[in-house]
Design an enzyme around this catalytic site. Structure first.
Site, short mmCIF file in Angstrom:
data_model
loop_
_atom_site.label_atom_id
_atom_site.label_comp_id
_atom_site.label_asym_id
_atom_site.label_seq_id
_atom_site.Cartn_x
_atom_site.Cartn_y
_atom_site.Cartn_z
N ASP A 1 -6.21 -8.16 -4.25
CA ASP A 1 -4.88 -7.57 -4.20
C ASP A 1 -4.56 -7.10 -2.78
O ASP A 1 -4.62 -7.88 -1.84
CB ASP A 1 -4.81 -6.44 -5.25
CG ASP A 1 -3.43 -5.84 -5.45
OD1 ASP A 1 -2.55 -6.53 -6.01
OD2 ASP A 1 -3.22 -4.69 -5.02
N HIS B 1 -4.73 -9.86 -13.78
CA HIS B 1 -4.74 -9.54 -12.36
C HIS B 1 -6.05 -8.93 -11.87
O HIS B 1 -6.49 -9.20 -10.75
CB HIS B 1 -3.59 -8.58 -12.06
CG HIS B 1 -3.54 -8.10 -10.65
ND1 HIS B 1 -3.34 -8.96 -9.58
CD2 HIS B 1 -3.66 -6.86 -10.11
CE1 HIS B 1 -3.32 -8.26 -8.45
NE2 HIS B 1 -3.53 -6.99 -8.74
#
Length: 298
Positions: free
Chosen positions: A112, A279
């Site tokens: 991320d 994610h």
């Protein structure tokens, strides 16, 4: 703030110089062998590596840190041009940490926002970064320049957090836990986070200085980071080290972007694949990530 100490790791603070003054970077280290730096994402801390770091330390000299603004690292007030939280500034912190630890050359694994810092670290310090793996991202410039309605709806926080100070800070500060549960629970629920790591993530969202820093991270991504990325593109700069990208098959990056093709715009040697999760790959699919990391960084 509390500090999640990963099993078998030594906890320390390394102070590095910067244009914003001395920056304390919270750091944990273990293992021996080739150096490997692990960088977390938003709105988390180095605790995301709790499943994989102890195993990686059996083969590598593993360094896990909190990015500036996160966890127990320094949280300077953002400058007007957002340069305090540019990926260039955040990457320079991490390079200085690795040099202080005696790692002149090292590899990087970033999830991320940590992946975006890793990208800048590899671009600005190519002589130091040997191999690079990023998780569930395409390059920042690509994602902003190819924003669609589907992406904007799903990643609405990208456009909320960049609003002027103190709008998002104030709204999140009214109920940090509500914000965190709704933000982090969208993909796989919050059950993938153990109680101690969740408490650390919540402490960050509840800390006004940390929440300001996290907003500045996003403000920088939408302003000064794009200037730096466009300058690289205009100059024809490409990453020369091997780059591997993994993305969650059930996440929005998989739906809206083409990670391998996107990374080939900025790197010469790219490989990767989708993995069966959302994610938060380090916490949803730690064993598959560990296998990928051990093979790629060997």
């Amino acid at each position: 703030m509390m500090t999640y100490v990963i099993e078998g790791f030594k906890n320390s603070i390394i102070t590095v110089p910067s244009p914003d003054g001395p920056i304390d970077i919270a750091c944990q280290t273990a293992g021996s062998g080739p150096a490997l730096l692990l960088l977390h994402g938003f709105p988390q801390t180095k605790a995301i590596w709790r499943h994989s770091a102890p195993e990686l330390a059996k083969r590598f000299s593993v360094v896990v840190t909190d990015l500036r603004g996160y966890g127990t690292s320094s949280k300077p007030v953002g400058a007007a041009d957002h340069s305090t939280y540019s990926k260039r500034a955040m990457a320079a912190d991490q390079h200085a940490v690795m040099q202080a630890l005696g790692h002149k050359k090292f590899s990087v694994l970033g999830h991320d926002r940590g992946g975006r810092v890793s990208h800048r670290l590899a671009m600005d310090f190519p002589e130091s970064v040997e191999r690079l793996m990023v998780l569930d991202i395409s390059p920042t410039l690509t994602m902003y320049e190819n924003t669609t309605m589907e992406f904007a709806k799903g990643y609405w926080h990208w456009f909320f957090l960049i609003q002027p100070h103190p709008i998002p800070e104030t709204l999140i500060g009214a109920n940090p836990e509500f914000w965190l549960r709704n933000h982090m629970g969208r993909h796989a629920g919050t059950g993938i986070f153990d109680a101690q790591s969740w408490a650390e993530y919540l402490a960050g969202a509840s800390n006004p200085e940390s929440m300001h820093a996290m907003c500045e991270d996003y403000r920088a991504a939408a302003t000064i980071d794009l200037i730096h990325d466009r300058a690289d593109r205009d100059a024809g700069k490409m990453l020369a080290m091997p780059l591997r990208v993994l993305w969650g098959e059930h996440g929005l990056v998989a739906k809206c972007f083409s990670p391998i093709e996107d990374w080939r715009k900025v790197a010469k040697t790219v490989s990767g694949k989708g993995v069966p999760c959302g994610h938060y790959i380090p916490e949803e699919l730690p064993q598959e990530l560990l296998a990928e990391a051990e093979q790629f960084f060997a």
